[in-house]
Design a protein around this motif. Structure first.
Motif, short mmCIF file in Angstrom:
data_model
loop_
_atom_site.label_atom_id
_atom_site.label_comp_id
_atom_site.label_asym_id
_atom_site.label_seq_id
_atom_site.Cartn_x
_atom_site.Cartn_y
_atom_site.Cartn_z
N ALA A 386 0.83 -1.21 0.00
CA ALA A 386 0.00 0.00 0.00
C ALA A 386 0.86 1.25 0.00
O ALA A 386 0.55 2.24 -0.68
CB ALA A 386 -0.93 -0.02 1.21
N ILE A 387 1.98 1.24 0.76
CA ILE A 387 2.89 2.39 0.76
C ILE A 387 3.47 2.61 -0.62
O ILE A 387 3.55 3.74 -1.13
CB ILE A 387 3.99 2.18 1.81
N TRP A 389 2.25 1.70 -3.54
CA TRP A 389 1.23 2.17 -4.48
C TRP A 389 0.94 3.65 -4.28
O TRP A 389 0.79 4.42 -5.24
CB TRP A 389 -0.05 1.36 -4.30
N THR A 390 0.89 4.10 -3.01
CA THR A 390 0.61 5.51 -2.73
C THR A 390 1.71 6.41 -3.27
O THR A 390 1.45 7.45 -3.89
CB THR A 390 0.46 5.71 -1.21
N THR A 393 1.62 6.59 -7.18
CA THR A 393 0.52 7.42 -7.66
C THR A 393 0.85 8.90 -7.50
O THR A 393 0.61 9.73 -8.39
CB THR A 393 -0.77 7.08 -6.90
N ALA A 394 1.44 9.25 -6.32
CA ALA A 394 1.81 10.65 -6.09
C ALA A 394 2.91 11.09 -7.04
O ALA A 394 2.93 12.24 -7.53
CB ALA A 394 2.25 10.85 -4.65
N ARG A 408 -3.42 -2.14 -8.18
CA ARG A 408 -3.27 -2.00 -6.74
C ARG A 408 -3.02 -3.38 -6.13
O ARG A 408 -3.32 -4.40 -6.73
CB ARG A 408 -4.52 -1.38 -6.14
N GLN A 412 -6.40 -4.65 -1.56
CA GLN A 412 -7.22 -3.45 -1.62
C GLN A 412 -8.46 -3.63 -2.48
O GLN A 412 -9.17 -2.66 -2.73
CB GLN A 412 -6.39 -2.28 -2.15
N MET A 437 -10.76 1.52 1.14
CA MET A 437 -9.57 1.93 1.87
C MET A 437 -8.97 0.72 2.57
O MET A 437 -9.69 -0.08 3.14
CB MET A 437 -9.94 2.99 2.90
N LEU A 463 -8.53 10.70 -8.79
CA LEU A 463 -8.98 10.15 -7.52
C LEU A 463 -10.41 10.56 -7.25
O LEU A 463 -10.86 11.63 -7.64
CB LEU A 463 -8.09 10.64 -6.37
N PRO A 480 -8.92 5.74 -0.97
CA PRO A 480 -7.60 5.33 -0.48
C PRO A 480 -6.83 6.50 0.10
O PRO A 480 -7.12 7.64 -0.16
CB PRO A 480 -6.93 4.76 -1.73
#
Length: 480
Positions: A386-387, A389-390, A393-394, A408, A412, A437, A463, A480
């Motif tokens: 999850a970290i 993927w975040t 995306t950023a 993902r 998730q 989430m 998003l 998310p």
């Protein structure tokens, strides 16, 4: 009057006999000629229960020094009102230790200790004086038990019982150290659990509701709450509050020597607590309120699961449960595995580990983490995915790249517990529906969950705007 540490006498004697087969003791002529003949002993006067004084003699010491040390230890114990027998056998000590423990331990624990002491420890080690017991004696006992093909788990439990008794002897300054520590046999690893899949659990419950509603409701309660078998069998209607969707665990049902049924305190202090009930469990208990099974009415305040008003015997429940497993076409598992099944479903669904630990009423969080280590590994992998993927995306948003529907992590996806149980592997295909989430899926569990709603419009970065949905733990954002 304080006892003198030098009171008493030390002497040498032997076991030789005269023509009338009477022991010569200190009168043997060989004692003066041969210094190695016979053994050393001591004699001392000590008070008795009736107030009179009696002479206590102990012999068998290899030299004068050992006899004097034993005499001094005996004299030092007299002012405390304790008569320490330096030649007390291991059997006598274990018997007295067991009698003392009956005041503190549960009857089930005492019954198990009694079996290990009377059937295993006393026949093998009972004749040895407690002060003469060595680690070599214990090692020989363990080796002999394993050579006789005794199970390693059983031998480990026997030695744990002996270690507990010797630890109390050290605490009471009866022995200088515990000979059973470190353990001579390591604790065997727990057997691998083979739990049901969700489909197998549903198949068993569906079949059992048709052929045996009593055991179907019992299984619903264990799976739906994670209660222990003894807690379920000891449950009374006075502790069930269906309108509030809760019940209170007050006792556990135990079988002493697989015969006598007895209500005892729950396993731990934290086990005596309130338990929340789901709609499914409430429906199952509601079926029990009329006790239509066996054509009888439940006594006021009586047992929830009973036969003719009497609690079900744990062995009878296990045998019937295995028979229903065979008829339903699912693998046989232990009744306690239904508790593990509740934890596996919750963890695989993304419920946080502390919440699962509180639900199971474990004493510490580490207990839950150790028992369900394989599931916590999945949660750890899900967290780092999850970290990653975040951050990816950023990073795309900073570079101004068009938003892409990146893959993902599997956890998730919505309702992950339908795709990955505790003992299954991730599937290759991924659904195309929206992602909740992490951790867990917090969509509503009521009948409204099947109502399709239009997906909210996405912003320029791809998003969805935050929305609030009703979940099992309250109101939580679905983005998310």
């Amino acid at each position: 009057m304080r006892s003198s540490p030098d009171r008493g006498r030390v002497y040498r004697r032997c076991g030789c006999r005269d023509d009338h087969h009477r022991q010569l003791g200190t009168r043997c002529p060989h004692l003066a000629a041969d210094p190695r003949h016979g053994s050393w002993a001591f004699a001392v006067d000590a008070p008795s229960a009736d107030g009179r004084r009696r002479t206590i003699r102990r012999s068998g010491f290899p030299d004068e020094l050992d006899a004097r040390i034993a005499l001094r230890r005996f004299n030092e114990s007299l002012p405390l009102g304790v008569v320490t027998d330096p030649r007390q056998s291991t059997a006598d000590y274990l018997t007295s230790w067991l009698a003392e423990k009956e005041l503190h331990l549960k009857p089930t624990t005492i019954a198990r200790y009694r079996d290990y002491i009377t059937q295993d420890l006393i026949p093998a080690l009972g004749a040895i004086p407690l002060d003469d017991l060595t680690r070599q004696h214990l090692a020989a006992f363990v080796t002999d038990q394993l050579r006789r093909h005794r199970g390693r788990v059983t031998v480990h439990r026997i030695m744990s019982t002996l270690s507990s008794a010797l630890s109390d002897a050290v605490t009471g300054e009866r022995l200088p150290r515990n000979l059973a520590k470190p353990p001579l046999i390591s604790r065997p690893a727990a057997a691998e659990r083979h739990l049901w899949t969700e489909e197998q659990a549903a198949r068993f419950l569906r079949f059992t509701h048709l052929v045996d509603p009593l055991y179907a409701d019992l299984a619903e309660l264990m799976i739906g709450t994670g209660m222990r078998k003894g807690e379920v069998l000891a449950l009374r209607w006075d502790d069930v509050h269906l309108p509030e969707r809760t019940l209170f665990i007050r006792a556990t049902l135990s079988a002493i020597d697989n015969n006598q049924l007895l209500l005892t305190a729950p396993k731990t202090k934290g086990s005596r607590a309130w338990v929340a009930l789901s709609d499914r469990v409430v429906d199952a208990l509601d079926e029990r309120t009329g006790s239509r099974a066996f054509g009888q009415i439940t006594p006021a305040g009586g047992y929830v699961f009973h036969r003719h008003g009497r609690p079900l015997h744990p062995k009878t429940v296990l045998d019937r449960f295995h028979l229903l497993c065979d008829k339903a076409g699912v693998p046989r598992i232990a009744l306690h595995d239904l508790r593990h099944l509740a934890a596996s479903f919750a963890l695989a669904a993304g419920v946080p580990l502390p919440v699962v630990s509180k639900t199971l009423r474990h004493r510490t969080l580490s207990t839950t983490a150790n028992i369900y280590a394989e599931l916590t590994h999945l949660a750890a992998r899900a967290a780092v995915d999850a970290i990653s993927w975040t951050l990816n995306t950023a990073d795309r948003a900073v570079r101004g790249e068009p938003a892409c529907r990146a893959r993902r992590p599997w956890h998730q996806n919505p309702r992950p517990h339908h795709r990955l149980a505790a003992h299954q592997t991730p599937q290759e295909t991924e659904p195309t529906t929206a992602w909740p989430m992490w951790p867990g899926d917090h969509t509503a569990t009521t009948s409204r969950q099947n109502i399709k709603k239009a997906a909210p419009a996405r912003s320029g970065n791809g998003l969805r705007p935050a929305v609030m949905q009703v979940g099992t733990t309250g109101f939580e954002p679905a983005t998310p």
